[in-house]
Design a protein around this motif. Structure first.
Motif, mmCIF file in Angstrom:
data_model
loop_
_atom_site.group_PDB
_atom_site.id
_atom_site.type_symbol
_atom_site.label_atom_id
_atom_site.label_comp_id
_atom_site.label_asym_id
_atom_site.label_seq_id
_atom_site.Cartn_x
_atom_site.Cartn_y
_atom_site.Cartn_z
ATOM 1 N N SER A 1 0.859 -1.185 0.000
ATOM 2 C CA SER A 1 0.000 0.000 0.000
ATOM 3 C C SER A 1 0.897 1.237 0.000
ATOM 4 N N VAL A 2 0.354 2.353 -0.483
ATOM 5 C CA VAL A 2 1.095 3.618 -0.433
ATOM 6 C C VAL A 2 0.649 4.384 0.811
ATOM 7 N N VAL A 3 1.628 4.799 1.602
ATOM 8 C CA VAL A 3 1.314 5.526 2.837
ATOM 9 C C VAL A 3 2.177 6.769 2.963
ATOM 10 N N ARG A 4 1.679 7.683 3.786
ATOM 11 C CA ARG A 4 2.502 8.818 4.174
ATOM 12 C C ARG A 4 2.668 8.736 5.685
ATOM 13 N N VAL A 5 3.886 8.916 6.155
ATOM 14 C CA VAL A 5 4.176 8.812 7.578
ATOM 15 C C VAL A 5 4.971 10.037 7.991
ATOM 16 N N SER A 6 4.567 10.637 9.132
ATOM 17 C CA SER A 6 5.390 11.739 9.627
ATOM 18 C C SER A 6 5.627 11.565 11.116
ATOM 19 N N GLY A 7 6.769 12.054 11.548
ATOM 20 C CA GLY A 7 7.111 11.952 12.961
ATOM 21 C C GLY A 7 8.583 12.196 13.174
ATOM 22 N N PRO A 8 9.009 12.135 14.437
ATOM 23 C CA PRO A 8 10.421 12.383 14.747
ATOM 24 C C PRO A 8 11.332 11.232 14.289
ATOM 25 N N VAL A 9 12.535 11.585 13.891
ATOM 26 C CA VAL A 9 13.536 10.602 13.478
ATOM 27 C C VAL A 9 14.527 10.421 14.615
ATOM 28 N N LYS A 10 14.807 9.155 14.932
ATOM 29 C CA LYS A 10 15.737 8.889 16.028
ATOM 30 C C LYS A 10 16.909 8.058 15.537
ATOM 31 N N ALA A 11 18.083 8.397 16.068
ATOM 32 C CA ALA A 11 19.267 7.580 15.782
ATOM 33 C C ALA A 11 19.187 6.338 16.650
ATOM 34 N N ILE A 12 19.322 5.180 16.059
ATOM 35 C CA ILE A 12 19.303 3.954 16.855
ATOM 36 C C ILE A 12 20.049 2.861 16.097
ATOM 37 N N ASP A 13 21.021 2.279 16.774
ATOM 38 C CA ASP A 13 21.893 1.295 16.125
ATOM 39 C C ASP A 13 21.129 0.058 15.691
ATOM 40 N N LYS A 14 20.086 -0.295 16.455
ATOM 41 C CA LYS A 14 19.357 -1.536 16.181
ATOM 42 C C LYS A 14 18.564 -1.473 14.881
ATOM 43 N N PRO B 1 17.740 -0.660 10.828
ATOM 44 C CA PRO B 1 18.473 -0.641 9.567
ATOM 45 C C PRO B 1 18.768 0.799 9.155
ATOM 46 N N GLY B 2 19.996 1.048 8.740
ATOM 47 C CA GLY B 2 20.366 2.399 8.345
ATOM 48 C C GLY B 2 20.667 3.295 9.539
ATOM 49 N N GLY B 3 20.582 2.745 10.755
ATOM 50 C CA GLY B 3 20.966 3.494 11.954
ATOM 51 C C GLY B 3 19.972 4.547 12.378
ATOM 52 N N ARG B 4 18.761 4.546 11.763
ATOM 53 C CA ARG B 4 17.758 5.522 12.172
ATOM 54 C C ARG B 4 16.374 4.928 11.965
ATOM 55 N N GLU B 5 15.422 5.452 12.736
ATOM 56 C CA GLU B 5 14.041 5.012 12.585
ATOM 57 C C GLU B 5 13.119 6.202 12.786
ATOM 58 N N LEU B 6 11.895 6.013 12.277
ATOM 59 C CA LEU B 6 10.926 7.092 12.376
ATOM 60 C C LEU B 6 9.786 6.614 13.272
ATOM 61 N N VAL B 7 9.441 7.426 14.260
ATOM 62 C CA VAL B 7 8.313 7.088 15.140
ATOM 63 C C VAL B 7 7.128 7.943 14.705
ATOM 64 N N PRO B 8 6.044 7.308 14.262
ATOM 65 C CA PRO B 8 4.996 8.080 13.595
ATOM 66 C C PRO B 8 4.096 8.867 14.539
ATOM 67 N N GLU B 9 3.875 10.119 14.168
ATOM 68 C CA GLU B 9 2.806 10.890 14.789
ATOM 69 C C GLU B 9 1.530 10.695 13.998
ATOM 70 N N SER B 10 1.704 10.459 12.672
ATOM 71 C CA SER B 10 0.526 10.147 11.860
ATOM 72 C C SER B 10 0.910 9.208 10.735
ATOM 73 N N ILE B 11 -0.039 8.342 10.391
ATOM 74 C CA ILE B 11 0.118 7.476 9.230
ATOM 75 C C ILE B 11 -1.140 7.628 8.391
ATOM 76 N N GLU B 12 -0.943 8.009 7.138
ATOM 77 C CA GLU B 12 -2.088 8.135 6.233
ATOM 78 C C GLU B 12 -1.983 7.064 5.155
ATOM 79 N N ILE B 13 -3.032 6.283 5.015
ATOM 80 C CA ILE B 13 -3.044 5.293 3.927
ATOM 81 C C ILE B 13 -3.559 6.007 2.676
ATOM 82 N N ILE B 14 -2.649 6.241 1.746
ATOM 83 C CA ILE B 14 -3.009 6.981 0.528
ATOM 84 C C ILE B 14 -3.700 6.059 -0.466
ATOM 85 N N SER B 15 -3.210 4.812 -0.547
ATOM 86 C CA SER B 15 -3.765 3.863 -1.511
ATOM 87 C C SER B 15 -3.551 2.457 -0.975
ATOM 88 N N LEU B 16 -4.647 1.802 -0.644
ATOM 89 C CA LEU B 16 -4.566 0.477 -0.027
ATOM 90 C C LEU B 16 -4.387 -0.588 -1.109
#
Length: 450
Positions: free
Chosen positions: A86-99, A101-116
């Motif tokens: 599905s196509v989604v839009r996600v927004s929220g703070p980005v955190k550095a975390i070794d665990k 992939p890519g050493g960072r993750e995003l914790v969502p404040e909102s997730i919008e399903i644009i196209s299921l």
RNA sequence: GCCCAGGUAGUGUAGUGGCCUAUCAUGAUUGCCUGUCACGCAAUCGACUCGGAUUCGAAUUCCGACCUGGGCGCCA
């Protein structure tokens, strides 16, 4: 003067513009603070109190981490409802975390399903389970979502750019010639007939005659990258009924000159791809990518036949076409790109110029990759009387070649050119096993859709 | 067009006459699970290309059609 329009000056109902406002995933770093991304749901892993979503866009993949007790109802509902791809839009703070992939993750404040996306999917984009080429081509839009497949077409694009750049810088004029033509002016390959009002018409098999006409037009150096159509009923890994051909034609040049251009073009193109597409090359898993070395051997046809005789079981003699088995045997011996030159005039078209001192051989050539033919070309016969004579020698009727012959009567310079198969170039460059892998929507005897 | 090999859940496969109420993986659905990264666990769902023949019995053998892959031919 009206001011330059900006995104914010757009009407509030222009939702489509908001979609453009997202950060490409590769650019999301802990330093981003917070980010708004949009892309496809690559995978969802729900661990209970904690869930992970992998979101993919064309630049990369990022992990979205959902600690269920700390996020909104809206986010929880979206995680539960969303399906893979599905196509989604996600927004929220980005955190550095070794665990992550890519050493960072995003914790969502909102997730919008644009196209299921519907389930189940016609093929597995995450590549846990392979899919056959036929299945992949039936759902090509999903297949190309796989980064490894997209990489092929990014490289193809880079190669085409390099070719345009090389030829433009060398003083060539890019031309486009008609794909709808009245008739074949030669025998040979089968043409696709089409309905053209009340006339008989065909899809063009080659821009050859038009390129030559542009020599009569005084353009001196022209090229075209475009489709060619051949109605042959072949079913192989290297033939298509619609292919992309890279064609050049050069005035006041002989076959040797255009062979040099071709060799330099190949080296330039490989070099550009190596320089700009290392990530894609690695992604596809090409381990032996190497820019061909200058000085492709010029192997006379007669010697090629001798090599083939030693390498294959089937009989082959001077004057035969070079069979696929012979092609492989010679390729194994040569080890890299090479030219086959000095072909018997008998097995080349009427327009190839014959050698002055030995008319039994002509100034035609093929440029070969060890696996297959990539290009063929020739110095053309530009002298009207000779050309008519050669048409007759082939048992053809010059009267039916008037369309082709006319430009030769009003000042035709000596010229040479070649056609290079773009699909095969990409196929051999990347070691693909089937030319269809190098074509987004291949056309063959059995495939007309999608 | 010819030759060879195939056609089994959405995908990729196992299964050469009865042990098939068809294997495994992945997937989908539901539930459990707070650091996964091919997450794990449990339950459930989902397939023998079509038509004919042989046989007590066919996914399995035979015939035909259609489709797929590979090779050849053809490809100025």
């Amino acid at each position: 003067m009206s001011p330059e329009p900006t995104i914010t000056s757009l009407p509030p109902d222009a939702h489509c513009y908001r979609i453009l406002m997202r950060t490409p995933i590769a650019q999301v770093t802990p330093a981003s603070g917070s980010a708004e991304i949009a892309g496809w749901v690559h995978e969802v892993r729900d661990l209970g109190g904690l869930a992970f979503m992998l979101i993919r866009d064309r630049t990369g993949i990022i992990q979205v981490t959902i600690p269920k007790k700390k996020v909104s109802e809206q986010v929880l509902a979206a995680v539960k409802a969303v399906s893979r791809e599905s196509v989604v839009r996600v927004s929220g703070p980005v955190k550095a975390i070794d665990k992550a992939p890519g050493g960072r993750e995003l914790v969502p404040e909102s997730i919008e399903i644009i196209s299921l996306a519907e389930t189940p999917l016609p093929l597995d984009v995450s590549e846990k389970v392979p899919a056959e080429l036929d299945t992949r081509l039936d759902a090509r839009f999903l297949d190309v979502r796989r980064p490894r497949v997209a990489a092929v077409f990014e490289i193809r694009s880079a190669a085409c750019y390099a070719i345009n750049q090389f030829l433009h810088d060398a003083g060539f004029t890019a031309i486009t010639t008609p794909k709808i033509v009245a008739a074949a002016t030669e025998g040979g390959t089968e043409l696709f007939p089409i309905a053209y009002f009340d006339k008989e018409a065909f899809l063009n098999q080659s821009p050859q005659l038009y390129k030559q006409m542009m020599m009569a037009a005084g353009c001196e150096k022209v090229y075209e990258i475009g489709p060619i159509f051949r109605a042959e009923e072949h079913a192989t890994t290297k033939h298509l009924n619609e292919a992309t051909s890279i064609d050049i034609e050069v005035s006041f040049a002989d076959h040797l000159e255009v062979m040099r251009i071709l060799e330099n073009l190949i080296i330039h193109t490989y070099g550009y791809v190596e320089k700009t597409c290392s990530a894609q090359i690695a992604n596809i898993g090409v381990e032996d990518f190497a820019v061909p070395k200058a000085g492709f051997p010029r192997l006379p046809y007669a010697e090629a036949i001798e090599i083939a005789k030693k390498g294959i079981e089937e009989p082959i003699k001077y004057g035969d076409d070079i069979s696929p088995a012979a092609e492989r045997a010679i390729g194994a011996e040569m080890g890299g790109h090479y030219f086959i030159v000095d072909w018997p005039s008998e097995i080349r078209p009427y327009y190839a110029m014959q050698h002055e001192n030995d008319p039994s051989i002509c100034k035609a050539f093929d440029m070969m990759h060890p696996r297959m033919e990539l290009s063929s070309g020739a110095q053309r016969e530009h002298r009207y009387d000779r050309l008519v004579q050669q048409i007759k020698q082939k048992g053809l009727n010059p009267g039916s070649f008037e369309f082709y012959l006319k430009p030769f009567r009003y000042g035709m310079p000596p010229h040479a050119g070649w056609g290079l198969g773009a699909d095969r170039l990409v196929m051999t460059m990347l070691g693909l096993s089937n030319v269809r892998e190098a074509v987004l929507f291949p056309r063959d005897m059995h495939r007309l859709v999608p």
